[in-house]
Design a protein around this motif. Structure first.
Motif, short mmCIF file in Angstrom:
data_model
loop_
_atom_site.label_atom_id
_atom_site.label_comp_id
_atom_site.label_asym_id
_atom_site.label_seq_id
_atom_site.Cartn_x
_atom_site.Cartn_y
_atom_site.Cartn_z
N TRP A 133 0.80 -1.37 -0.06
CA TRP A 133 0.05 -0.01 -0.07
C TRP A 133 0.86 1.25 0.00
O TRP A 133 1.96 1.19 0.33
N VAL A 134 0.31 2.31 -0.44
CA VAL A 134 0.95 3.94 -0.46
C VAL A 134 -0.14 4.67 0.32
O VAL A 134 -0.99 5.08 -0.03
N LEU A 135 0.53 5.39 1.31
CA LEU A 135 -0.25 6.45 1.88
C LEU A 135 0.45 7.53 1.55
O LEU A 135 1.61 7.58 1.78
N GLN A 136 -0.04 8.86 1.25
CA GLN A 136 0.50 9.92 0.96
C GLN A 136 0.16 11.18 2.03
O GLN A 136 -1.16 11.20 2.25
N GLY A 137 0.82 12.18 2.31
CA GLY A 137 0.38 13.32 3.00
C GLY A 137 1.39 14.57 3.04
O GLY A 137 2.39 14.22 2.32
N PHE A 138 1.00 15.55 3.25
CA PHE A 138 1.91 16.74 3.39
C PHE A 138 1.85 17.40 4.60
O PHE A 138 0.84 17.46 5.33
#
Lengths: 188, 188
Positions: free
Chosen positions: A56-61
């Motif tokens: 899985w890939v989770l992204q954020g800033f």
């Protein structure tokens, strides 16, 4: 000139390899995420092939603080979080999603629940010196979670970290959390 | 499952073709952007070749309101903005960047300046029925501007729109704006 943008997106990649060894993945509420053994962090958006090779890939800033007042910020600034300290071998990554009722609230209503009712910021004050953390925003990227918080602490402070989570999870604010996964890791 | 994300990023593309014909590009403060004749909007991030063929690309996402209180929101909701009405032939796109002093402020300090001092939300109330608009956030994407606001209105309301801008640009809030470009277009 207008194309000189800076990347601010961080990708958290679950898969077969990475700098962080997963010990447990606990589903606190909502649906679970796929199990895997490692987490890797890349300060970039991913190509399709990088995505295909991951579980899985989770992204954020990281962003400016959305609720904190000046007196609260002054307290936070006295003990700034520092990530990457090798002695802090215990790591946690907690993605959460809040429900649509939360996102229909206005700024003043969200602040009222987050702090005046739930003491989210005040609860955290006790743990500033021992629990290092960074909040990443995901909702505005169309991600399946709204936020990812990354925590780093020493083995001797693990009980303190669990106490912090227990306090937050019993607040009114947390009644708006519809999905939460608690991923514990060790720094390799 | 974790890869089922929704795209929320909108690309504003300046170049040789597009749905919106540029009439003027005025630099209000800071450095100008490159001149071109058309703007096109795509609800996606762009490939490298799409970028290469454009004069500039500005990106942003619509998000929850960051300052509005419940009483203010109730007034806004009485006259919701509607984009894409063919009679509203006048279009404006105004990217702005606020300075670092703004971003060092806390939430309560920013609200104080934006509304209690500058009446940003209250000033807008008069124009809700005639000036349709949508705010996009760009700063968290590492863009060169912090925000892009898109406006649509009829030719007969152009003077009203200019009055709105004039009021906002004379506020304390606007002393924190270090770059602003005003792009006026016609719907083709």
């Amino acid at each position: 000139m207008e194309t000189q943008k800076t990347n601010k997106i961080v990708s958290f990649i679950g898969g077969k390899a990475g700098e962080y060894k997963i010990n447990t993945i606990s589903t606190i509420s909502g649906s679970p995420i796929a199990l895997c053994d490692f987490v890797s962090i890349k300060k970039e958006t991913l190509s399709d092939s990088q995505r295909t090779n991951s579980t899985w890939v989770l992204q954020g800033f990281a962003s400016n603080l959305r609720y904190t007042t000046r007196p609260e910020k002054n307290i936070l600034d006295e003990k700034p979080s520092v990530l990457g300290i090798s002695e802090n071998k215990c790591l946690a990554m907690i993605p959460i999603k809040k429900n649509s009722a939360w996102w229909l609230l206005t700024q003043d209503e969200r602040r009222q629940i987050l702090e005046e009712d739930s003491k989210h910021i005040e609860i955290g004050f006790k743990y500033l010196a021992t629990i290092n953390r960074q909040l990443y925003h995901s909702r505005d990227l169309g991600e399946v979670f709204d936020f990812i918080t990354w925590f780093e602490f020493s083995e001797e402070n693990e009980a303190q970290f669990n106490e912090l989570l227990s306090k937050l999870r019993s607040t009114k604010e947390w009644t708006f959390v519809e999905r939460e996964v608690d991923i514990r890791m060790t720094r390799i």
